[in-house]
Design an enzyme around this catalytic site. Structure first.
Site, PDB file in Angstrom:
ATOM      1  N   LYS A  11       0.820  -1.220   0.000  1.00 10.45           N
ATOM      2  CA  LYS A  11       0.000   0.000   0.000  1.00 10.45           C
ATOM      3  C   LYS A  11       0.859   1.276   0.000  1.00 10.45           C
ATOM      4  CE  LYS A  11      -4.005  -2.161   2.280  1.00 10.45           C
ATOM      5  NZ  LYS A  11      -4.967  -2.051   3.422  1.00 10.45           N
ATOM      6  N   TYR A  51     -12.508  -1.777  -3.388  1.00 14.95           N
ATOM      7  CA  TYR A  51     -13.000  -1.856  -2.007  1.00 14.95           C
ATOM      8  C   TYR A  51     -14.526  -1.688  -1.924  1.00 14.95           C
ATOM      9  CZ  TYR A  51      -8.473  -2.196   0.355  1.00 14.95           C
ATOM     10  OH  TYR A  51      -7.266  -2.638   0.836  1.00 14.95           O
ATOM     11  N   ARG A  87      -2.153 -14.204   4.701  1.00 12.28           N
ATOM     12  CA  ARG A  87      -2.897 -13.535   5.779  1.00 12.28           C
ATOM     13  C   ARG A  87      -2.150 -13.661   7.116  1.00 12.28           C
ATOM     14  NH1 ARG A  87      -7.108 -10.158   4.524  1.00 12.28           N
ATOM     15  NH2 ARG A  87      -7.801 -10.523   6.654  1.00 12.28           N
ATOM     16  N   ASN A 114      -1.988   0.348   6.709  1.00 10.15           N
ATOM     17  CA  ASN A 114      -1.459  -0.883   7.302  1.00 10.15           C
ATOM     18  C   ASN A 114      -0.626  -1.706   6.313  1.00 10.15           C
ATOM     19  OD1 ASN A 114      -3.551  -1.820   5.766  1.00 10.15           O
ATOM     20  ND2 ASN A 114      -4.715  -2.733   7.447  1.00 10.15           N
ATOM     21  N   HIS A 117      -2.298  -5.395   1.576  1.00 14.78           N
ATOM     22  CA  HIS A 117      -3.592  -6.057   1.379  1.00 14.78           C
ATOM     23  C   HIS A 117      -3.314  -7.504   1.000  1.00 14.78           C
ATOM     24  CE1 HIS A 117      -7.523  -7.167  -0.237  1.00 14.78           C
ATOM     25  NE2 HIS A 117      -6.835  -7.738  -1.222  1.00 14.78           N
ATOM     26  N   GLU A 128      -9.673 -10.823  -7.644  1.00 18.30           N
ATOM     27  CA  GLU A 128      -8.739  -9.696  -7.517  1.00 18.30           C
ATOM     28  C   GLU A 128      -7.573  -9.825  -8.502  1.00 18.30           C
ATOM     29  OE1 GLU A 128      -9.855  -9.023  -2.792  1.00 18.30           O
ATOM     30  OE2 GLU A 128      -7.828  -9.664  -3.314  1.00 18.30           O
TER      31      GLU A 128
END
Ligand code: GDP
Length: 140
Positions: A11, A51, A87, A114, A117, A128
């Site tokens: 990000k 999003y 994750r 953060n 993604h 995605e």
């Protein structure tokens, strides 16, 4: 465990701080392979579409602004159990709750900024990946 692909974004808070290599070292160190990668600047429309699932959340507009506030690196990670492994390596959404050694614990600035993604399911990973990459851009 199945060999799997997942979608990852580094990000704007992380590209701004020149952390692309450090973050990708975590993925590669854990056995995930980067099989597609490009640096892009998302338009507002792209960020809104990406999003859209959060459109009703109070932080949606801020999140969209943040995601197009600078360049991002979009990539496809491949490996055993890649969705869950990514994750796990990312850590909790809020870095205050992220486990030691996770990317968000190490690098995230806030619950919004953060750093990464990662797809939350194989089904969403496929959607995605297809949004950002043509099949010929993914080289395993
Ligand atoms: P993720 O799957 O861990 O990325 O988390 P979510 O899918 O729930 O949220 C998507 C993204 O929205 C997060 O990674 C954050 O960048 C942002 N976000 C989530 N919760 C909040 C929040 O409470 N406030 C703000 N400002 N941003 C949030």
């Amino acid at each position: 465990m199945a060999n799997e692909r997942t979608f990852s974004i580094i990000k704007p808070d992380a590209t701004r701080r020149n952390l692309t290599g450090k973050i990708n070292a975590v993925f590669e160190g854990a056995g995930l392979r980067i099989v597609a990668q490009k640096r892009i600047w998302m338009s507002r429309e792209m960020a809104k579409t990406f999003y859209a699932v959060h459109a009703e959340r109070p932080f949606y507009n801020d999140l969209v602004d943040f995601m197009c506030s600078g360049p991002v690196v979009v990539q496809v990670l491949e490996g055993e159990n890649a969705v869950a492994k990514n994750r796990e390596l990312m850590g909790a959404t809020n870095p205050a709750n992220a486990a030691e050694g996770t990317i968000r614990k190490l690098f995230a600035e806030s619950i919004e900024a953060n750093s990464v993604h990662g797809s939350d399911s194989p089904e969403n990973a496929a959607i995605e990946i297809a949004y950002f990459f043509a099949g010929c851009e993914i080289v395993g």
